[in-house]
Motif scaffolding. Structure first.
Motif, PDB file in Angstrom:
ATOM      1  N   ALA A  44      -4.737  -6.429   5.354  1.00 61.68           N
ATOM      2  CA  ALA A  44      -3.950  -5.307   5.865  1.00 61.68           C
ATOM      3  C   ALA A  44      -3.399  -4.430   4.763  1.00 61.68           C
ATOM      4  CB  ALA A  44      -2.784  -5.835   6.706  1.00 61.68           C
ATOM      5  N   ALA A  91      -8.434  -0.480   2.059  1.00 59.07           N
ATOM      6  CA  ALA A  91      -8.293  -1.036   3.400  1.00 59.07           C
ATOM      7  C   ALA A  91      -8.691  -2.492   3.459  1.00 59.07           C
ATOM      8  CB  ALA A  91      -9.102  -0.243   4.418  1.00 59.07           C
ATOM      9  N   ARG A 139      -9.024  -3.881   8.591  1.00 64.53           N
ATOM     10  CA  ARG A 139      -7.592  -3.657   8.433  1.00 64.53           C
ATOM     11  C   ARG A 139      -6.894  -3.633   9.785  1.00 64.53           C
ATOM     12  NH1 ARG A 139      -5.209   1.486   5.156  1.00 64.53           N
ATOM     13  NH2 ARG A 139      -4.553  -0.015   3.579  1.00 64.53           N
ATOM     14  N   CYS A 154       0.842   1.277   6.155  1.00 65.13           N
ATOM     15  CA  CYS A 154      -0.078   1.593   7.254  1.00 65.13           C
ATOM     16  C   CYS A 154       0.607   2.366   8.378  1.00 65.13           C
ATOM     17  CB  CYS A 154      -0.686   0.305   7.806  1.00 65.13           C
ATOM     18  SG  CYS A 154      -1.788  -0.530   6.649  1.00 65.13           S
ATOM     19  N   CYS A 157      -4.796   1.693  13.275  1.00 66.68           N
ATOM     20  CA  CYS A 157      -4.074   0.933  12.259  1.00 66.68           C
ATOM     21  C   CYS A 157      -2.597   1.322  12.268  1.00 66.68           C
ATOM     22  CB  CYS A 157      -4.679   1.185  10.881  1.00 66.68           C
ATOM     23  SG  CYS A 157      -6.360   0.553  10.670  1.00 66.68           S
TER      24      CYS A 157
END
Length: 390
Positions: free
Chosen positions: A113, A118, A141, A174, A185
């Motif tokens: 993550a 990614a 991810r 993210c 994401c």
């Protein structure tokens, strides 16, 4: 219903504040035991052994500079989906706790993550199709962020997850991704923040609420997501506003949040959204203002702020049944503002405010009980001012 059920547990005529209890769950379920898994099983320890083959009799100098053996991205994705299936669903509380406590699994998920490409430092088999590789990496991810969001639903995991630097950095980073391809994401990262700020009677995570608001990167990500206007970003905006509502529950945050111009503008803007699809966002914004209005230091500035006052009056006059929740929260904000003695005379003299409170107190439908109650609370506090009675 637009919002989960809740209870206030308050005595009559006290300021109302509510931590929005919103749990984000993924729709991924574990594979049934009587079916063949869609993806092959890759036990994490075995994968690590395959990456770094060791021979106890060879010593540590056999392959000092050897790079990790590259692994196809589908193998990594299969591992993540296997972890996700193990921790998702009812009755998996122990699995969620043990998954976070297992250092190897935790590092694997957090790395997937993480920032950068990614996929962190994974050595992946790449093809000549860059577009395909990009999609595979984003999917990796996205799945890792799903796992973190589900792990955050466990109360025992919340504080350790937020205090873990790599996990915090991955989730916060993210939550501010701007590319359209990264929308899912961002949704899952914001969902993880929702779960980390979720408060229960047995888990008073005020520590996280204060720390998250003081984190400048997290604050900017939440405010940025609250301003997203595209219909495709509606879910991100809703989750960002939910986090802000939860942060506003902490007394230490209330005054700071209102003094933050960007956050204040985002809340006021979202409390005026008129599209039917934006009802949840509007309700979350009004709910956040309701929490902020509990602070004595905010009562005066909130009432004298023209845009906020106009948004509250307009929302308190909503008549559609689908807007009932928004109307209830707007009336609750006015009721909280009426607890300030300095506001009472001005609120009574403001004709539009007086009218929406009187109209709300006369609602006769059983479904409008909460709206009627908030309007009556506000009127009762206003008439406590001798100048109002005169």
């Amino acid at each position: 219903p637009l919002f989960p059920s809740h209870s206030r547990h308050r005595r009559p005529f006290e300021p109302i504040e509510l931590n929005h209890q919103y749990l984000y769950h993924t729709d991924v379920t574990a594979q049934p035991t009587n079916q063949q898994p869609k993806f092959p099983s890759h036990p994490f320890q075995q994968v690590q052994t395959d990456r770094w083959p060791t021979d106890p009799s060879a010593g540590a100098v056999d392959r000092p500079e050897q790079a990790p053996v590259k692994m196809p991205v589908n193998a990594e994705l299969g591992q993540l989906r296997e972890v996700l299936g193990n921790v998702t669903g009812p009755g998996q509380s122990a699995a969620r706790r043990s998954t976070w406590l297992t250092e190897a699994t935790r590092d694997f998920v957090v790395t997937a993550a993480g920032r950068g490409n990614a996929v962190g430092g994974f050595g992946l088999e790449l093809s000549h199709d860059r577009k395909r590789d990009r999609k595979r990496r984003v999917k990796l991810r996205e799945t890792a962020l799903k796992v973190l969001a589900v792990l955050a639903t466990e109360a025992a995991n919340a504080v350790p997850m937020w205090d873990h630097p790599a996990t915090r950095e991955a989730i916060v980073h993210c939550s501010s991704l701007a590319a359209p391809a990264d929308r899912k994401c961002r949704e899952h990262a914001l969902g993880a923040l929702v779960n980390l700020t979720y408060k229960t009677d047995t888990h008073p995570n005020t520590q996280i609420l204060v720390s998250m608001w003081n984190d400048l990167t997290a604050r900017r990500a939440l405010v940025y997501s609250s301003f997203l206007a595209a219909s495709a970003d509606r879910e991100c905006r809703e989750r960002a506003l939910t986090v802000l509502t939860n942060l506003a529950y902490a007394n230490a945050n209330k005054e700071l949040m209102w003094k933050d111009d960007d956050a204040m503008q985002a809340l006021v803007h979202c409390s005026t959204l008129a599209e039917p699809g934006d009802r949840k966002c509007r309700g979350h914004a009004l709910q956040c203002l309701m929490n902020l209005a509990c602070a004595d230091a905010n009562a005066g500035p909130m009432w004298t702020h023209p845009a906020t006052r106009l948004a509250l009056v307009e929302s308190s006059a909503l008549a559609e049944p689908a807007d009932r929740v928004c109307r209830e929260y707007a009336l609750a904000v006015l009721a909280n503002l009426a607890f300030s003695e300095a506001n009472r005379l001005e609120m009574w003299q403001h004709l539009a405010t007086r009218q929406v409170l009187v109209d709300g107190s006369n609602l006769a439908e059983p479904a409008d009980r909460e709206c009627r109650e908030q309007a009556w609370f506000a009127l009762v506090k206003l008439v406590e001012d001798p100048q109002v009675i005169a």
